[in-house]
Design a protein around this motif. Structure first.
Motif, PDB file in Angstrom:
ATOM      1  N   LYS A  98      13.804 -19.167  -3.118  1.00 47.06           N
ATOM      2  CA  LYS A  98      15.062 -19.658  -2.540  1.00 47.06           C
ATOM      3  C   LYS A  98      15.971 -20.214  -3.631  1.00 47.06           C
ATOM      4  O   LYS A  98      17.179 -19.971  -3.642  1.00 47.06           O
ATOM      5  CB  LYS A  98      14.760 -20.725  -1.492  1.00 47.06           C
ATOM      6  N   MET A  99      15.380 -20.974  -4.568  1.00 49.10           N
ATOM      7  CA  MET A  99      16.150 -21.549  -5.666  1.00 49.10           C
ATOM      8  C   MET A  99      16.783 -20.442  -6.518  1.00 49.10           C
ATOM      9  O   MET A  99      17.955 -20.521  -6.885  1.00 49.10           O
ATOM     10  CB  MET A  99      15.236 -22.420  -6.535  1.00 49.10           C
ATOM     11  N   ASN A 100      16.021 -19.395  -6.798  1.00 47.91           N
ATOM     12  CA  ASN A 100      16.539 -18.281  -7.602  1.00 47.91           C
ATOM     13  C   ASN A 100      17.663 -17.544  -6.884  1.00 47.91           C
ATOM     14  O   ASN A 100      18.682 -17.219  -7.489  1.00 47.91           O
ATOM     15  CB  ASN A 100      15.416 -17.313  -7.955  1.00 47.91           C
ATOM     16  N   ARG A 101      17.481 -17.285  -5.586  1.00 45.88           N
ATOM     17  CA  ARG A 101      18.535 -16.594  -4.824  1.00 45.88           C
ATOM     18  C   ARG A 101      19.809 -17.424  -4.770  1.00 45.88           C
ATOM     19  O   ARG A 101      20.910 -16.908  -4.951  1.00 45.88           O
ATOM     20  CB  ARG A 101      18.044 -16.280  -3.408  1.00 45.88           C
ATOM     21  N   THR A 102      19.663 -18.714  -4.533  1.00 51.55           N
ATOM     22  CA  THR A 102      20.828 -19.596  -4.454  1.00 51.55           C
ATOM     23  C   THR A 102      21.552 -19.659  -5.789  1.00 51.55           C
ATOM     24  O   THR A 102      22.779 -19.556  -5.854  1.00 51.55           O
ATOM     25  CB  THR A 102      20.397 -21.015  -4.020  1.00 51.55           C
ATOM     26  N   THR A 103      20.786 -19.816  -6.871  1.00 48.91           N
ATOM     27  CA  THR A 103      21.384 -19.894  -8.205  1.00 48.91           C
ATOM     28  C   THR A 103      22.083 -18.590  -8.557  1.00 48.91           C
ATOM     29  O   THR A 103      23.205 -18.600  -9.076  1.00 48.91           O
ATOM     30  CB  THR A 103      20.301 -20.219  -9.247  1.00 48.91           C
ATOM     31  N   ASP A 104      21.441 -17.451  -8.259  1.00 46.16           N
ATOM     32  CA  ASP A 104      22.044 -16.154  -8.548  1.00 46.16           C
ATOM     33  C   ASP A 104      23.335 -15.970  -7.762  1.00 46.16           C
ATOM     34  O   ASP A 104      24.350 -15.540  -8.301  1.00 46.16           O
ATOM     35  CB  ASP A 104      21.070 -15.013  -8.216  1.00 46.16           C
ATOM     36  N   LYS A 105      23.311 -16.340  -6.482  1.00 53.07           N
ATOM     37  CA  LYS A 105      24.496 -16.189  -5.633  1.00 53.07           C
ATOM     38  C   LYS A 105      25.635 -17.051  -6.150  1.00 53.07           C
ATOM     39  O   LYS A 105      26.763 -16.591  -6.310  1.00 53.07           O
ATOM     40  CB  LYS A 105      24.150 -16.583  -4.196  1.00 53.07           C
ATOM     41  N   ARG A 106      25.326 -18.320  -6.431  1.00 57.26           N
ATOM     42  CA  ARG A 106      26.364 -19.230  -6.928  1.00 57.26           C
ATOM     43  C   ARG A 106      26.936 -18.737  -8.245  1.00 57.26           C
ATOM     44  O   ARG A 106      28.143 -18.760  -8.460  1.00 57.26           O
ATOM     45  CB  ARG A 106      25.797 -20.632  -7.099  1.00 57.26           C
ATOM     46  N   ALA A 163      47.393 -23.032  -7.411  1.00 52.82           N
ATOM     47  CA  ALA A 163      46.583 -22.208  -6.504  1.00 52.82           C
ATOM     48  C   ALA A 163      45.169 -22.042  -7.050  1.00 52.82           C
ATOM     49  O   ALA A 163      44.189 -22.123  -6.302  1.00 52.82           O
ATOM     50  CB  ALA A 163      47.243 -20.847  -6.300  1.00 52.82           C
ATOM     51  N   ILE A 164      45.051 -21.829  -8.344  1.00 54.92           N
ATOM     52  CA  ILE A 164      43.735 -21.672  -8.973  1.00 54.92           C
ATOM     53  C   ILE A 164      42.909 -22.946  -8.789  1.00 54.92           C
ATOM     54  O   ILE A 164      41.725 -22.877  -8.435  1.00 54.92           O
ATOM     55  CB  ILE A 164      43.885 -21.305 -10.466  1.00 54.92           C
ATOM     56  N   ASN A 165      43.509 -24.089  -9.015  1.00 53.24           N
ATOM     57  CA  ASN A 165      42.787 -25.357  -8.842  1.00 53.24           C
ATOM     58  C   ASN A 165      42.343 -25.544  -7.393  1.00 53.24           C
ATOM     59  O   ASN A 165      41.222 -26.010  -7.134  1.00 53.24           O
ATOM     60  CB  ASN A 165      43.629 -26.533  -9.304  1.00 53.24           C
ATOM     61  N   ALA A 166      43.203 -25.178  -6.444  1.00 56.76           N
ATOM     62  CA  ALA A 166      42.853 -25.304  -5.025  1.00 56.76           C
ATOM     63  C   ALA A 166      41.720 -24.346  -4.656  1.00 56.76           C
ATOM     64  O   ALA A 166      40.778 -24.724  -3.950  1.00 56.76           O
ATOM     65  CB  ALA A 166      44.078 -25.046  -4.154  1.00 56.76           C
ATOM     66  N   VAL A 167      41.809 -23.118  -5.130  1.00 58.72           N
ATOM     67  CA  VAL A 167      40.764 -22.133  -4.841  1.00 58.72           C
ATOM     68  C   VAL A 167      39.442 -22.567  -5.461  1.00 58.72           C
ATOM     69  O   VAL A 167      38.389 -22.481  -4.831  1.00 58.72           O
ATOM     70  CB  VAL A 167      41.183 -20.727  -5.342  1.00 58.72           C
ATOM     71  N   TRP A 168      39.491 -23.034  -6.710  1.00 60.76           N
ATOM     72  CA  TRP A 168      38.271 -23.503  -7.371  1.00 60.76           C
ATOM     73  C   TRP A 168      37.615 -24.614  -6.555  1.00 60.76           C
ATOM     74  O   TRP A 168      36.416 -24.599  -6.316  1.00 60.76           O
ATOM     75  CB  TRP A 168      38.591 -23.976  -8.786  1.00 60.76           C
ATOM     76  N   ALA A 169      38.402 -25.577  -6.114  1.00 65.89           N
ATOM     77  CA  ALA A 169      37.860 -26.697  -5.345  1.00 65.89           C
ATOM     78  C   ALA A 169      37.237 -26.210  -4.040  1.00 65.89           C
ATOM     79  O   ALA A 169      36.151 -26.647  -3.649  1.00 65.89           O
ATOM     80  CB  ALA A 169      38.958 -27.728  -5.059  1.00 65.89           C
ATOM     81  N   LYS A 170      37.899 -25.277  -3.365  1.00 66.61           N
ATOM     82  CA  LYS A 170      37.384 -24.753  -2.097  1.00 66.61           C
ATOM     83  C   LYS A 170      36.094 -23.959  -2.307  1.00 66.61           C
ATOM     84  O   LYS A 170      35.109 -24.159  -1.594  1.00 66.61           O
ATOM     85  CB  LYS A 170      38.426 -23.877  -1.422  1.00 66.61           C
ATOM     86  N   ILE A 171      36.075 -23.080  -3.301  1.00 69.37           N
ATOM     87  CA  ILE A 171      34.877 -22.283  -3.571  1.00 69.37           C
ATOM     88  C   ILE A 171      33.715 -23.191  -3.936  1.00 69.37           C
ATOM     89  O   ILE A 171      32.608 -23.039  -3.419  1.00 69.37           O
ATOM     90  CB  ILE A 171      35.135 -21.265  -4.704  1.00 69.37           C
ATOM     91  N   TYR A 172      33.952 -24.140  -4.813  1.00 70.95           N
ATOM     92  CA  TYR A 172      32.868 -25.023  -5.227  1.00 70.95           C
ATOM     93  C   TYR A 172      32.359 -25.847  -4.047  1.00 70.95           C
ATOM     94  O   TYR A 172      31.157 -26.030  -3.878  1.00 70.95           O
ATOM     95  CB  TYR A 172      33.282 -25.925  -6.384  1.00 70.95           C
TER      96      TYR A 172
END
Length: 179
Positions: free
Chosen positions: A125-133, A164-173
């Motif tokens: 699970k840790m590997n899948r989550t890390t890979d996805k992120r 827009a980039i800062n907003a998108v970054w915050a939302k994705i994170y």
């Protein structure tokens, strides 16, 4: 480690420290806090890219290792898996040789095998989550860099694109952190 001196005479131990000094105080503090609490150097690298970090990945990685103690959870979990596997093998040999009674040994063996399966599942699970992120953040970083590159010469779009980039970054994170 070589030191670098700025024009004002201030001495910097790392390129990252010099770069952080060029950021507004709030952004610099946010980045340092993010680097402190984030276990992934890749995520720190992506966030630095959003803040227009001009240095290398190796410089940033060395700075993170120097400034913050990071716990390698994956390494700890893998060593626990190896230790459990070894314990199971030893217990099986002890049961076979008669050192441990079969009924007691089987109960302990079942418990160890259950714990091993749980550790393996957690590791997967840790590997899948890390890979996805990592993939999501790398893709987002690439898109943001391309957009910045496309509109870098057009001052009319530079600030809105950056916002827009800062907003998108915050939302994705935020979405990845809560997933």
């Amino acid at each position: 480690m070589p030191t670098k001196e700025a024009t004002a005479g201030k001495v910097y131990l790392t390129y990252v420290d010099q770069w952080l000094d060029t950021l507004p105080a709030a952004e610099s503090e946010d980045f340092v806090e993010f680097a402190d609490v984030t276990p992934s150097i890749i995520e720190i690298w992506v966030y630095a890219g959003i803040l227009k970090y001009p240095g290398t990945f190796n410089d940033l990685s060395r700075w993170v290792k120097m400034k913050f103690k990071k716990l390698n959870r994956r390494e700890i979990l893998n060593s626990e898996i190896a230790a459990l596997h070894s314990d199971i093998q030893e217990l099986r040999m002890a049961i076979t040789s008669g050192e441990v009674k079969a009924d007691n040994g089987c109960q302990r063996l079942a418990a160890l095998e259950k714990e091993l399966r749980s550790h393996i599942e957690t590791s997967d699970k840790m590997n899948r989550t890390t890979d996805k992120r990592g993939l999501v953040l790398a893709g987002a970083d690439r898109v943001m860099r391309e957009l910045t590159g496309i509109f870098k010469d057009d001052p009319q779009f530079a600030e809105p694109i950056e916002n827009a980039i800062n907003a998108v970054w915050a939302k994705i994170y935020s979405e990845l952190s809560n997933a």
